[in-house]
Write a protein that holds these residues in place. Structure first.
Motif, mmCIF file in Angstrom:
data_model
loop_
_atom_site.group_PDB
_atom_site.id
_atom_site.type_symbol
_atom_site.label_atom_id
_atom_site.label_comp_id
_atom_site.label_asym_id
_atom_site.label_seq_id
_atom_site.Cartn_x
_atom_site.Cartn_y
_atom_site.Cartn_z
ATOM 1 N N LYS A 152 90.192 37.833 108.859
ATOM 2 C CA LYS A 152 91.559 37.376 108.583
ATOM 3 C C LYS A 152 91.934 36.224 109.516
ATOM 4 O O LYS A 152 92.534 35.237 109.091
ATOM 5 C CB LYS A 152 92.550 38.528 108.747
ATOM 6 N N GLU A 209 98.835 33.144 97.694
ATOM 7 C CA GLU A 209 100.223 32.670 97.786
ATOM 8 C C GLU A 209 100.354 31.565 98.831
ATOM 9 O O GLU A 209 101.028 30.556 98.598
ATOM 10 C CB GLU A 209 101.154 33.827 98.138
ATOM 11 N N MET A 246 95.622 38.579 98.120
ATOM 12 C CA MET A 246 96.746 38.087 97.311
ATOM 13 C C MET A 246 97.637 37.174 98.150
ATOM 14 O O MET A 246 98.092 36.130 97.678
ATOM 15 C CB MET A 246 97.563 39.256 96.746
ATOM 16 N N GLN A 247 97.851 37.563 99.407
ATOM 17 C CA GLN A 247 98.668 36.742 100.305
ATOM 18 C C GLN A 247 97.998 35.383 100.536
ATOM 19 O O GLN A 247 98.669 34.354 100.593
ATOM 20 C CB GLN A 247 98.893 37.474 101.637
ATOM 21 N N GLN A 248 96.683 35.385 100.649
ATOM 22 C CA GLN A 248 95.950 34.125 100.812
ATOM 23 C C GLN A 248 96.234 33.182 99.651
ATOM 24 O O GLN A 248 96.474 31.987 99.857
ATOM 25 C CB GLN A 248 94.434 34.376 100.859
ATOM 26 N N ASP A 273 90.476 43.707 101.640
ATOM 27 C CA ASP A 273 91.916 43.938 101.727
ATOM 28 C C ASP A 273 92.601 43.128 100.620
ATOM 29 O O ASP A 273 92.872 41.940 100.776
ATOM 30 C CB ASP A 273 92.411 43.515 103.113
ATOM 31 N N THR A 274 92.891 43.791 99.492
ATOM 32 C CA THR A 274 93.446 43.071 98.336
ATOM 33 C C THR A 274 94.826 42.490 98.628
ATOM 34 O O THR A 274 95.159 41.423 98.113
ATOM 35 C CB THR A 274 93.504 43.972 97.089
ATOM 36 N N ASP A 275 95.616 43.174 99.432
ATOM 37 C CA ASP A 275 96.937 42.630 99.782
ATOM 38 C C ASP A 275 96.788 41.306 100.527
ATOM 39 O O ASP A 275 97.506 40.345 100.249
ATOM 40 C CB ASP A 275 97.736 43.620 100.636
ATOM 41 N N PHE A 276 95.847 41.273 101.474
ATOM 42 C CA PHE A 276 95.639 40.035 102.225
ATOM 43 C C PHE A 276 95.066 38.945 101.317
ATOM 44 O O PHE A 276 95.444 37.781 101.434
ATOM 45 C CB PHE A 276 94.718 40.274 103.436
#
Length: 169
Positions: free
Chosen positions: A149, A97, A93-95, A88-91
């Motif tokens: 996650k 951040e 990236m969020q990690q 999950d690339t969005d997750f």
């Protein structure tokens, strides 16, 4: 031996923590190695093994992440020692951040730290709810991703606590 059966609990993600603790104490009283001090070596060893098994089961069932992993194990999906990464690339990236935010905190950011901790807790709660519904629907691969996650979020909670300790002690 099934941990849920040992504690006479249904195999569900949501566990009655009070009942779990009460059953744990009852089982430990029954199988505590000290009660077997005057028994034979094999009986003492058996009691020690059973007590250890009870402890392992209790630690697994009281922890949401371990409990979810155990439920997947019961259906043949072992993610405990896997090397598989989350896709999950969005997750991801969020990690990054969240880690940057965590690293940037200073002593002057007490209010921001509190808000960050609340956000993490909210994410944990949402993931636990999602895992419960995924397990209920037998969506085991999706559950595995949600557990990955959740592991990150729980680790982030620990890292935040350590950061706070470093900043404010």
């Amino acid at each position: 031996m099934n941990y849920f059966e040992l504690f006479s609990l249904p195999v569900t993600f949501s566990v009655d923590q009070v009942r779990l603790s009460e059953t744990y104490r009852t089982l430990q009283k029954q199988y505590h190695p000290d009660k077997f001090a005057m028994y034979s070596e094999s009986e003492r060893l058996g009691a020690m093994q059973k007590s250890s098994e009870i402890n392992d089961a209790y630690q697994t069932l009281k922890n949401s992440c371990l409990r979810a992993q155990y439920q997947l194990l019961l259906v043949g999906l072992d993610i405990d020692l896997e090397q598989k990464t989350l896709r999950d690339t969005d997750f991801l990236m969020q990690q990054m951040e969240w880690r940057e935010t965590l690293a940037s905190f200073t002593e002057a950011d007490e209010d921001k730290i509190t808000l960050f901790a609340e956000m993490i807790k909210k994410q944990v709660n949402e993931l636990e709810s999602l895992i419960a519904s995924q397990l209920q629907a037998n969506e085991f691969e999706a559950t595995a991703n949600s557990i990955r996650k959740l592991k990150f979020m729980l680790k982030l909670q620990i890292e935040l606590a350590l950061r706070e300790e470093k900043l404010f002690d």
